[in-house]
Design a protein around this motif. Structure first.
Motif, PDB file in Angstrom:
ATOM      1  N   ALA A   1       2.658  17.135  -4.683  1.00  0.00           N
ATOM      2  CA  ALA A   1       3.277  16.719  -3.423  1.00  0.00           C
ATOM      3  C   ALA A   1       4.807  16.764  -3.492  1.00  0.00           C
ATOM      4  O   ALA A   1       5.473  16.697  -2.473  1.00  0.00           O
ATOM      5  CB  ALA A   1       2.812  15.325  -3.034  1.00  0.00           C
TER       6      ALA A   1
ATOM      7  N   CYS B   1       3.335   1.780  -3.592  1.00  0.00           N
ATOM      8  CA  CYS B   1       2.896   1.840  -4.981  1.00  0.00           C
ATOM      9  C   CYS B   1       1.890   2.967  -5.126  1.00  0.00           C
ATOM     10  O   CYS B   1       1.456   3.569  -4.154  1.00  0.00           O
ATOM     11  CB  CYS B   1       2.333   0.502  -5.460  1.00  0.00           C
ATOM     12  SG  CYS B   1       0.814   0.026  -4.672  1.00  0.00           S
ATOM     13  N   LYS B   2       1.541   3.243  -6.377  1.00  0.00           N
ATOM     14  CA  LYS B   2       0.634   4.357  -6.624  1.00  0.00           C
ATOM     15  C   LYS B   2      -0.788   3.968  -6.244  1.00  0.00           C
ATOM     16  O   LYS B   2      -1.554   4.775  -5.739  1.00  0.00           O
ATOM     17  CB  LYS B   2       0.731   4.745  -8.108  1.00  0.00           C
ATOM     18  CG  LYS B   2       0.162   6.117  -8.414  1.00  0.00           C
ATOM     19  CD  LYS B   2       0.512   6.549  -9.818  1.00  0.00           C
ATOM     20  CE  LYS B   2      -0.268   7.805 -10.179  1.00  0.00           C
ATOM     21  NZ  LYS B   2      -0.091   8.160 -11.581  1.00  0.00           N
ATOM     22  N   TYR B   3      -1.126   2.712  -6.472  1.00  0.00           N
ATOM     23  CA  TYR B   3      -2.469   2.242  -6.165  1.00  0.00           C
ATOM     24  C   TYR B   3      -2.437   0.720  -6.096  1.00  0.00           C
ATOM     25  O   TYR B   3      -1.758   0.086  -6.894  1.00  0.00           O
ATOM     26  CB  TYR B   3      -3.440   2.702  -7.267  1.00  0.00           C
ATOM     27  CG  TYR B   3      -4.883   2.333  -7.051  1.00  0.00           C
ATOM     28  CD1 TYR B   3      -5.575   2.780  -5.928  1.00  0.00           C
ATOM     29  CD2 TYR B   3      -5.569   1.550  -7.983  1.00  0.00           C
ATOM     30  CE1 TYR B   3      -6.906   2.454  -5.730  1.00  0.00           C
ATOM     31  CE2 TYR B   3      -6.904   1.229  -7.799  1.00  0.00           C
ATOM     32  CZ  TYR B   3      -7.565   1.681  -6.666  1.00  0.00           C
ATOM     33  OH  TYR B   3      -8.884   1.355  -6.473  1.00  0.00           O
ATOM     34  N   ALA B   4      -3.139   0.165  -5.119  1.00  0.00           N
ATOM     35  CA  ALA B   4      -3.203  -1.294  -4.997  1.00  0.00           C
ATOM     36  C   ALA B   4      -4.643  -1.686  -4.698  1.00  0.00           C
ATOM     37  O   ALA B   4      -5.317  -1.022  -3.902  1.00  0.00           O
ATOM     38  CB  ALA B   4      -2.289  -1.778  -3.874  1.00  0.00           C
TER      39      ALA B   4
ATOM     40  N   ILE C   1      -3.949   4.733 -14.318  1.00  0.00           N
ATOM     41  CA  ILE C   1      -3.266   5.318 -13.152  1.00  0.00           C
ATOM     42  C   ILE C   1      -1.750   5.158 -13.292  1.00  0.00           C
ATOM     43  O   ILE C   1      -0.985   6.066 -13.002  1.00  0.00           O
ATOM     44  CB  ILE C   1      -3.779   4.668 -11.846  1.00  0.00           C
ATOM     45  CG1 ILE C   1      -5.236   5.070 -11.591  1.00  0.00           C
ATOM     46  CG2 ILE C   1      -2.904   5.064 -10.654  1.00  0.00           C
ATOM     47  CD1 ILE C   1      -5.924   4.268 -10.500  1.00  0.00           C
TER      48      ILE C   1
ATOM     49  N   ARG D   1       0.809  -1.225   0.000  1.00  0.00           N
ATOM     50  CA  ARG D   1       0.000   0.000   0.000  1.00  0.00           C
ATOM     51  C   ARG D   1       0.845   1.279   0.000  1.00  0.00           C
ATOM     52  O   ARG D   1       0.547   2.235  -0.701  1.00  0.00           O
ATOM     53  CB  ARG D   1      -0.927  -0.030   1.217  1.00  0.00           C
ATOM     54  CG  ARG D   1      -2.061   0.954   1.153  1.00  0.00           C
ATOM     55  CD  ARG D   1      -3.049   0.707   2.278  1.00  0.00           C
ATOM     56  NE  ARG D   1      -4.050  -0.278   1.921  1.00  0.00           N
ATOM     57  CZ  ARG D   1      -4.395  -1.324   2.678  1.00  0.00           C
ATOM     58  NH1 ARG D   1      -3.794  -1.534   3.837  1.00  0.00           N
ATOM     59  NH2 ARG D   1      -5.320  -2.156   2.283  1.00  0.00           N
ATOM     60  N   ASN D   2       1.915   1.273   0.796  1.00  0.00           N
ATOM     61  CA  ASN D   2       2.727   2.488   0.923  1.00  0.00           C
ATOM     62  C   ASN D   2       3.855   2.572  -0.092  1.00  0.00           C
ATOM     63  O   ASN D   2       4.634   3.520  -0.071  1.00  0.00           O
ATOM     64  CB  ASN D   2       3.335   2.580   2.328  1.00  0.00           C
ATOM     65  CG  ASN D   2       2.311   3.065   3.334  1.00  0.00           C
ATOM     66  OD1 ASN D   2       1.198   3.438   2.969  1.00  0.00           O
ATOM     67  ND2 ASN D   2       2.679   3.064   4.594  1.00  0.00           N
TER      68      ASN D   2
END
Lengths: 569, 161
Positions: free
Chosen positions: A305, A125-128, A147, A122-123
């Motif tokens: 960001a 990758c861009k999306y899981a 994405i 989860r932390n």
């Protein structure tokens, strides 16, 4: 038509234009491989370890600009992907990673080869996402590709339970994607561009700083035009190298803790830092409070960001680098900064990066041979001194030529990345430059390269040590070489004992039916490369024996300001 | 370091809360309170978060939340006119007649209800803003010699009309 989930995945891959996937089968992925078996338009590459699998997909993606696709099984197959996913995430590489998963009904019960890979990644990758309903599958795959490649690119993980793989359902793969929480902005705000231009025109000591974002956005021609129009000198990050040709007269080299004197001093003295597509990582800033202390800072980045995360920025511009640079160029003009350009050029001439204080077979001479004899090769590096020397000395004409794990610094990256690059660029000459430490982290990929008949040249700088750590130990830890000597034998205590290096890389290469050659003298460099050139259908390992005392210079010790450098380490 | 309030619309899916809290732990941000609930749209949850940080970190937190795919919209409630309430329960054992009388008398002066009582133990319910609840805890610690048991929901907030 009714098809199963695995078949819909294959259909989706075809619709996304995927012709290469990097896959390693297993119990919970077997249905996917079954569906791929008859699909003639997709070649499945079988590396020998899942970590190498992701790095290969990463090398393929970086060198082609396409999305790299990985397929692995559940549990250990999935966890072996983790380092590669984090590597791609740090360097903004678009990947879609599909992991088999145990059936939904037994998820959470510690089933055989079950792991919560979505939770683990989860932390990093861009999306899981886990596919929980067969009817969501098409949409989820479509979203994953979207994405991965848009905005700041990155890896996306789809966890694909076995029962969804075999569930019969519709064959619809959507054409459109709409994600309410994900709307990346590409366009540039003209007001911000005008503010930036006003500062640029006022500046007496301006400098462009180009990061990996320029290369990813394919903004190379545009940025060169802007630099030549304004006449402003330029430095790059390690990831930004190649953003403009290395031999460009306004180019000062890489900045950072192993950057060039001219680049680091230009940053420290500048009154305007115009940065594009970088995130001001600690390896480029040195002591953060003293980074570009006299400069106003303009920062173009597609990821909001990344702006003002490490360095407080005066004028942020959130946009795609290419679109932003084109717009900036419209308003830019030639600057009257002759004394500044003269100063930085004198620095460049006076203090080049060099290993001339060492004699014999030195890494710069090997890299120089590549510079002089190959046209637009693709060069991958591992991590450590081999990476620093390569990124210091390699000359590039453009982007997608240098593949290196800049953000995460992953040992074992270089060789599998070269496999992916060679697959994606069959006509290019591909060199993997590695150290004797890192190469052993994925050496099993010789089998992959041999089986695919890839003419990669794997260059090993063998200095018997984990050299980068050794250098720090020499300089900062009173020469206490703790756990860095790879020739260590438990029973032998005396220094310089005549111990054979393990493994014998030449024999190892030959045992894989690859070619191998050991080079110990400077004069042997040309014939070594000619030996490698002869082998068009198999990889060649060139092991260069490098003196372990050769250090990377210059260096900014941790905690120092960028211009407070040790010139000869 | 200042107290901030953030309200977010997020996808109502498994793992979204873990994504948000993982972001805070992974990036070393400080999270004071978080409360989550479904909205009128079953596919959307609303999260109210209280946090304490400096300006630079706060800017980063908002950006990081915004870039999360699962986060639909982020609202900075710090300086906005909002209604903000937190539900709190306090359970306390009452040893003496004085204490038993005290709790009902306090309930008339301060904003809480006694919702459960068996002659020895009382449970009170307070719906206040978080600072008022802090003060109530202080008050209970001063008035009652037994240890109190406190459960707080974390604040939820909505924009004023």
């Amino acid at each position: 038509m009714k098809i199963n989930g695995a078949e819909l995945l294959v259909k989706a891959l075809k619709k996304e234009g995927v012709d290469i996937v990097f896959g390693y089968p297993g119990g919970q992925a077997i249905d996917i491989f079954e569906a791929l078996y008859d699909e003639k338009s997709i070649e499945v590459i079988l590396p020998r370890h899942e970590q190498a699998l992701v790095h290969a997909a990463d090398g393929y993606a970086r060198s082609t600009g396409k999305v790299g696709v990985c397929i692995a099984t559940s549990g250990p197959g999935a966890t072996n992907l983790v380092t590669g996913i984090a590597t791609a995430n740090a360097d903004s590489v678009p990947l879609v990673c599909i992991t088999g998963q145990v059936p939904l009904g037994i998820m959470g019960n510690d089933a055989f080869q079950e792991v919560d890979i979505v939770g683990i990644t989860r932390n990093i990758c861009k999306y899981a996402v886990t596919v929980r309903r067969r009817e969501d599958l098409g949409r989820i795959i479509k979203e994953a590709f979207y994405i991965a490649r848009t905005g700041r690119p990155g890896p996306v993980l789809i966890d694909f339970p076995k029962d969804i793989q075999i569930a019969i359902g519709n064959d619809i793969y959507p054409n459109e994607v709409s994600i309410r929480g994900y709307k990346p902005n590409r366009d540039v705000h003209i007001g911000q561009v005008k503010k930036a231009i006003a500062e640029l025109n006022k500046a007496k000591r301006p400098i462009f700083l180009l990061g990996g974002g320029v290369n990813i956005a394919n903004a190379n021609e545009e940025v060169q035009k802007l630099i030549e129009l304004t006449g402003v000198p330029v430095v790059t990050t390690m990831m930004g190298k190649g953003a403009i040709p290395s031999n460009h007269k306004l180019y000062l080299g890489n900045l950072g803790i192993h950057g060039s004197y001219a680049a680091n001093h230009a940053i420290s003295e500048s009154d305007l830092l115009f940065s594009i597509g970088t995130r001001f990582n600690d390896r480029i800033t040195g002591k953060i409070e003293e980074f570009a202390p006299k400069a106003k800072i303009i920062h173009v980045d597609i990821d909001p960001a990344s702006i003002s995360k490490n360095i407080k920025v005066d004028i942020p511009i959130v946009a795609d680098a290419k679109i932003a640079i084109e717009k900036i160029t419209e308003y830019a003009k030639k600057l009257d900064i002759e004394p500044w350009v003269k100063t930085v050029m004198e620095w460049k001439k006076e203090y080049p990066i060099t290993l001339a204080h060492y004699s014999g077979l030195t890494p710069d001479k090997i890299i120089q041979y590549i510079n002089e004899n190959y046209k637009k090769p693709i060069v991958t590096t591992d991590v450590g001194q081999n990476q620093l020397w390569t990124t210091q000395f390699i000359e590039l004409q453009g982007n997608k030529q240098l593949l290196t794990s800049g953000g995460l610094g992953t040992m074992g990256y270089g060789f599998p990345a070269a496999i992916g690059a060679q697959i994606g660029n069959p006509k290019s000459r591909v060199f993997a430059i590695s150290g004797d430490g890192g190469v052993q982290m994925n050496i099993q990929e010789l089998a992959t390269a041999v089986s695919l008949e890839l003419p990669i040249t794997l260059i090993i700088f063998n200095n018997e040590y984990l050299g980068n750590v050794r250098q720090w130990q020499e300089m900062l830890f009173k020469k206490r070489y703790s756990s860095t000597h790879l020739k260590y034998r438990r029973s032998i205590k005396e220094e310089n004992a005549n111990i054979p290096y393990t493994p014998d890389f030449v024999k190892l290469a030959e045992s894989y039916f690859a070619y191998g050659k050991r080079i110990t003298k400077e004069e042997e460099i040309p014939e070594a490369f000619k030996f490698a050139d002869e082998h068009k259908n198999a990889p060649t390992v060139l092991e260069f024996i490098i003196d372990s005392k050769i250090n990377v210079s210059p260096m900014v010790p941790i905690g120092n300001a960028l211009n407070d450098m040790i010139m000869q380490c | 370091m200042e107290k901030r309030w953030v309200s977010m619309y997020v996808e109502n899916q498994i793992g979204v809360l873990a994504k948000i809290t993982g972001l805070f732990s992974g990036k070393n941000y400080n999270l004071d309170s978080i409360s989550v609930g479904e909205t009128e749209d079953k596919t959307v949850s609303r999260i109210t978060m209280g946090l304490t940080c400096d300006n630079l970190t706060y800017e980063q937190i908002l950006k990081q939340l915004n870039r999360s795919v699962e986060v639909i919209k982020v609202l900075d409630f710090t300086n906005m006119p909002i209604h903000k309430k937190e539900l709190m329960f306090i359970k306390v054992n009452l040893d003496s007649e004085t204490e038993k009388n005290e709790i009902f008398r306090l309930a008339q002066t301060f904003k809480f209800d006694v919702i459960d009582y068996n002659g020895k133990t009382a449970v009170i319910q307070a719906i206040n803003n978080d600072k008022e609840n802090e003060q109530l805890i202080q008050l209970f610690e001063n008035y009652f010699k037994n240890e109190i048991e406190v459960v707080r929901s974390g604040s939820i907030a909505i924009e004023k009309i």
